[in-house]
Design a protein around this motif. Sequence first.
Motif, short mmCIF file in Angstrom:
data_model
loop_
_atom_site.label_atom_id
_atom_site.label_comp_id
_atom_site.label_asym_id
_atom_site.label_seq_id
_atom_site.Cartn_x
_atom_site.Cartn_y
_atom_site.Cartn_z
N LEU A 184 0.90 -1.09 -0.04
CA LEU A 184 -0.08 0.10 0.14
C LEU A 184 0.99 1.28 0.07
CD1 LEU A 184 -3.12 1.29 -0.07
CD2 LEU A 184 -2.67 1.25 2.84
N GLY A 185 1.80 1.31 1.01
CA GLY A 185 2.60 2.56 0.96
C GLY A 185 3.46 2.65 -0.67
N HIS A 186 4.06 1.63 -0.79
CA HIS A 186 4.66 1.73 -2.27
C HIS A 186 3.65 2.22 -3.37
CE1 HIS A 186 7.04 0.50 -5.89
NE2 HIS A 186 5.86 0.12 -6.48
N CYS A 187 2.56 1.93 -3.33
CA CYS A 187 1.55 2.12 -4.33
C CYS A 187 1.13 3.66 -4.09
CB CYS A 187 0.32 1.38 -4.39
SG CYS A 187 0.61 -0.24 -4.97
N GLN A 188 0.74 4.01 -2.78
CA GLN A 188 0.76 5.62 -2.70
C GLN A 188 1.71 6.42 -2.74
OE1 GLN A 188 -0.84 4.94 1.79
NE2 GLN A 188 -2.31 6.62 0.85
N PHE A 189 3.10 5.96 -2.49
CA PHE A 189 4.21 6.92 -2.88
C PHE A 189 4.22 7.14 -4.37
CE2 PHE A 189 8.57 7.51 -3.89
CZ PHE A 189 8.96 8.51 -3.08
N HIS A 190 4.20 6.28 -5.30
CA HIS A 190 4.24 6.25 -6.75
C HIS A 190 2.83 6.90 -7.10
CE1 HIS A 190 8.30 4.89 -6.99
NE2 HIS A 190 8.04 3.87 -6.26
N ALA A 191 1.93 6.96 -6.65
CA ALA A 191 0.65 7.46 -7.30
C ALA A 191 0.69 8.92 -6.99
CB ALA A 191 -0.43 6.84 -6.69
N ALA A 192 1.32 9.56 -5.86
CA ALA A 192 1.31 10.77 -5.54
C ALA A 192 2.13 11.62 -6.65
CB ALA A 192 1.66 10.97 -4.27
N PRO A 193 1.71 12.72 -7.08
CA PRO A 193 2.71 13.75 -7.78
C PRO A 193 4.24 14.02 -7.06
CG PRO A 193 0.83 14.90 -7.45
CD PRO A 193 0.52 13.58 -6.87
N ALA A 194 5.04 14.15 -7.70
CA ALA A 194 6.22 14.24 -6.77
C ALA A 194 6.52 15.95 -6.55
CB ALA A 194 7.65 13.75 -7.69
N PRO A 195 6.90 16.30 -5.80
CA PRO A 195 7.04 17.75 -5.41
C PRO A 195 8.04 18.18 -6.47
CG PRO A 195 7.50 16.46 -3.37
CD PRO A 195 7.29 15.44 -4.31
N GLU A 196 7.85 19.51 -6.91
CA GLU A 196 8.76 20.26 -7.72
C GLU A 196 10.16 19.66 -7.31
OE1 GLU A 196 8.01 24.01 -8.94
OE2 GLU A 196 5.69 23.77 -9.28
N SER A 197 10.51 19.83 -5.95
CA SER A 197 11.82 20.01 -5.78
C SER A 197 12.39 18.50 -5.65
CB SER A 197 11.89 20.41 -4.01
OG SER A 197 11.12 19.35 -3.19
N MET A 198 11.72 17.46 -6.22
CA MET A 198 11.92 16.05 -6.10
C MET A 198 12.05 15.75 -7.72
SD MET A 198 10.47 14.04 -3.08
CE MET A 198 11.19 12.44 -3.67
N SER A 212 24.98 9.25 -3.28
CA SER A 212 25.75 9.88 -4.56
C SER A 212 26.08 8.72 -5.46
CB SER A 212 26.59 10.89 -4.55
OG SER A 212 27.84 9.89 -4.00
N ALA A 213 26.25 7.49 -4.82
CA ALA A 213 26.74 6.32 -5.57
C ALA A 213 25.28 5.25 -5.94
CB ALA A 213 27.40 5.14 -4.57
N ILE A 214 24.14 5.65 -5.57
CA ILE A 214 22.90 4.97 -6.02
C ILE A 214 22.42 5.46 -7.41
CG2 ILE A 214 20.60 4.40 -5.33
CD1 ILE A 214 21.62 4.88 -2.45
N ASP A 215 22.16 4.41 -8.26
CA ASP A 215 21.55 4.80 -9.50
C ASP A 215 20.01 4.74 -9.27
OD1 ASP A 215 23.75 4.91 -11.07
OD2 ASP A 215 24.13 2.65 -11.36
N PRO A 216 18.98 5.61 -9.96
CA PRO A 216 17.94 5.56 -9.62
C PRO A 216 17.25 4.44 -10.13
CG PRO A 216 18.56 7.44 -10.90
CD PRO A 216 19.57 6.55 -10.76
N ALA A 217 16.28 3.89 -9.24
CA ALA A 217 15.35 2.74 -9.81
C ALA A 217 14.10 2.92 -9.98
CB ALA A 217 15.45 1.71 -8.43
N SER A 218 13.56 2.13 -11.22
CA SER A 218 12.04 2.36 -11.40
C SER A 218 11.13 2.07 -10.24
CB SER A 218 11.93 1.46 -12.66
OG SER A 218 12.18 0.21 -12.40
N ALA A 219 9.90 2.35 -10.29
CA ALA A 219 8.91 1.69 -9.40
C ALA A 219 8.92 0.41 -9.21
CB ALA A 219 7.64 2.40 -9.74
N GLU A 220 9.03 -0.33 -10.65
CA GLU A 220 8.91 -1.74 -10.56
C GLU A 220 10.09 -2.38 -9.95
OE1 GLU A 220 7.52 -5.30 -11.63
OE2 GLU A 220 6.52 -3.55 -11.85
N GLU A 221 11.27 -1.85 -9.98
CA GLU A 221 12.57 -2.32 -9.44
C GLU A 221 12.49 -2.13 -8.03
OE1 GLU A 221 16.02 -1.86 -13.07
OE2 GLU A 221 15.32 0.15 -11.78
N GLU A 222 12.11 -0.94 -7.53
CA GLU A 222 11.95 -0.69 -6.10
C GLU A 222 11.01 -1.84 -5.45
OE1 GLU A 222 10.68 3.28 -5.47
OE2 GLU A 222 12.43 4.30 -6.14
#
Length: 195
Positions: free
Chosen positions: A140-154, A171-181
């Motif tokens: 539920l938390g994962h779905c809510q996080f990715h359903a909400a629009p990201a703040p402009e700062s992010m 700084s060493a982390i490559d961004p992950a997709s929602a699916e990968e997360e």
Amino acid sequence: MPRLSRDRVVDAALRLVDEQGPSALSMRKVGAALGVEGMALYRWVGSKDGLLDAVFERLLTDLEVAPSSGHPLADCATFARALRASLTAHPHWLPLIAGRPAITSASLAVLEEALERVGALGLTGREALVAVQTLYVFVLGHCQFHAAPAPESMEDLDYAQLSAEDFPRLSAIDPASAEEEFEGGLALWLRGLAS
């Protein structure tokens, strides 16, 4: 016009919130979508809380979960992915059902099935319930996080642009997709169960 039924009331509520968002949900508006007064719905769902319980039940009972394979960890992963698919299909419902307990017979049957899958790993009933609740909160938390629009700062946040001196790990982390997360979090949960 087709006669009213509990299923038609739930269908109308699902459509209304899917199309207009959580603030659109009221007995009056669901009634209007069905061509009746809002008061006519109380016979079928009892109250607005009853309507929310009925929709929550629908989201759970519509899960497309494959039958048990005999491999408990794979069965738990299948259940988690089906739950995510159901919740992701109705993102506007997430804030309305967050923290809503399973209390109807049909939603309790889904909880019973999840407990059976987790319990096949040899957990006690209480351990299995904690594991299932933890999984539900994660999904539920994962779905809510990715359903909400990201703040402009992010929106343009890229950890690689951070100072490696100040933030060596970030700084060493490559961004992950929602699916990968999701799959990464699910793998950690499964690893915890397996141990």
